[in-house]
Design a protein around this motif. Structure first.
Motif, PDB file in Angstrom:
ATOM      1  N   ARG A   5      -9.911   3.044  17.544  1.00  0.00           N
ATOM      2  CA  ARG A   5      -9.557   3.299  16.152  1.00  0.00           C
ATOM      3  C   ARG A   5     -10.688   2.865  15.240  1.00  0.00           C
ATOM      4  N   GLY A   6     -10.861   3.617  14.155  1.00  0.00           N
ATOM      5  CA  GLY A   6     -11.902   3.281  13.192  1.00  0.00           C
ATOM      6  C   GLY A   6     -11.427   2.211  12.222  1.00  0.00           C
ATOM      7  N   VAL A  10      -7.491   0.847  10.677  1.00  0.00           N
ATOM      8  CA  VAL A  10      -7.058  -0.542  10.591  1.00  0.00           C
ATOM      9  C   VAL A  10      -6.737  -0.894   9.147  1.00  0.00           C
ATOM     10  N   TYR A  11      -7.611  -0.505   8.229  1.00  0.00           N
ATOM     11  CA  TYR A  11      -7.398  -0.792   6.806  1.00  0.00           C
ATOM     12  C   TYR A  11      -6.119  -0.136   6.313  1.00  0.00           C
ATOM     13  N   LYS A  12      -5.911   1.117   6.690  1.00  0.00           N
ATOM     14  CA  LYS A  12      -4.738   1.843   6.215  1.00  0.00           C
ATOM     15  C   LYS A  12      -3.453   1.201   6.731  1.00  0.00           C
ATOM     16  N   ARG A  13      -3.459   0.733   7.957  1.00  0.00           N
ATOM     17  CA  ARG A  13      -2.272   0.068   8.514  1.00  0.00           C
ATOM     18  C   ARG A  13      -1.996  -1.236   7.798  1.00  0.00           C
ATOM     19  N   VAL A  20      -8.457   4.158  -3.651  1.00  0.00           N
ATOM     20  CA  VAL A  20      -9.552   3.180  -3.672  1.00  0.00           C
ATOM     21  C   VAL A  20     -10.541   3.630  -4.741  1.00  0.00           C
ATOM     22  N   LEU A  21     -11.018   2.676  -5.520  1.00  0.00           N
ATOM     23  CA  LEU A  21     -12.009   2.958  -6.556  1.00  0.00           C
ATOM     24  C   LEU A  21     -13.304   2.242  -6.191  1.00  0.00           C
ATOM     25  N   PHE A  22     -14.363   3.020  -5.978  1.00  0.00           N
ATOM     26  CA  PHE A  22     -15.680   2.466  -5.701  1.00  0.00           C
ATOM     27  C   PHE A  22     -16.477   2.453  -6.992  1.00  0.00           C
ATOM     28  N   LEU A  23     -17.123   1.330  -7.265  1.00  0.00           N
ATOM     29  CA  LEU A  23     -17.932   1.176  -8.469  1.00  0.00           C
ATOM     30  C   LEU A  23     -19.392   1.060  -8.085  1.00  0.00           C
ATOM     31  N   GLY A  24     -20.217   1.909  -8.636  1.00  0.00           N
ATOM     32  CA  GLY A  24     -21.645   1.750  -8.419  1.00  0.00           C
ATOM     33  C   GLY A  24     -22.336   2.998  -7.922  1.00  0.00           C
ATOM     34  N   LEU A  39     -13.979   3.942   5.904  1.00  0.00           N
ATOM     35  CA  LEU A  39     -13.342   2.748   5.348  1.00  0.00           C
ATOM     36  C   LEU A  39     -11.964   3.034   4.763  1.00  0.00           C
ATOM     37  N   CYS A  40     -11.811   4.197   4.158  1.00  0.00           N
ATOM     38  CA  CYS A  40     -10.554   4.512   3.476  1.00  0.00           C
ATOM     39  C   CYS A  40      -9.505   5.092   4.416  1.00  0.00           C
ATOM     40  N   GLY A  41      -9.919   5.627   5.529  1.00  0.00           N
ATOM     41  CA  GLY A  41      -8.966   6.106   6.522  1.00  0.00           C
ATOM     42  C   GLY A  41      -7.942   7.087   5.981  1.00  0.00           C
TER      43      GLY A  41
END
Length: 75
Positions: A5-6, A10-13, A20-24, A39-41
């Motif tokens: 699993r990516g 894992v993050y989503k579980r 998700v808001l990415f800044l930059g 990362l966001c799955g």
């Protein structure tokens, strides 16, 4: 198995995040899209300029506001 699993899975579980808001500026690069997808799955994500950049370049505020409204619609 859990090793196949990516990180996004894992993050989503473990997260109840609906977006998700990415800044930059670094997250606006095309090379980062695969990383953000992982990362966001599957969780929708949005990218806006860093707030300090918005202060230095006020013309970007309208764009950031449009993105924030799209993110709010997901919530």
């Amino acid at each position: 198995s859990s090793t196949s699993r990516g990180l996004g899975d894992v993050y989503k579980r473990q997260s109840q995040a609906r977006a998700v808001l990415f800044l930059g500026q670094v997250f606006e690069q095309k090379e980062m899209m695969a990383v953000m997808d992982e990362l966001c799955g599957g969780i929708p994500y949005f990218t806006i300029p860093h707030p300090a950049r918005l202060l230095r370049q006020p013309r970007l505020k309208a764009y950031a506001w449009q993105v924030l409204k799209k993110a709010a619609a997901v919530l």
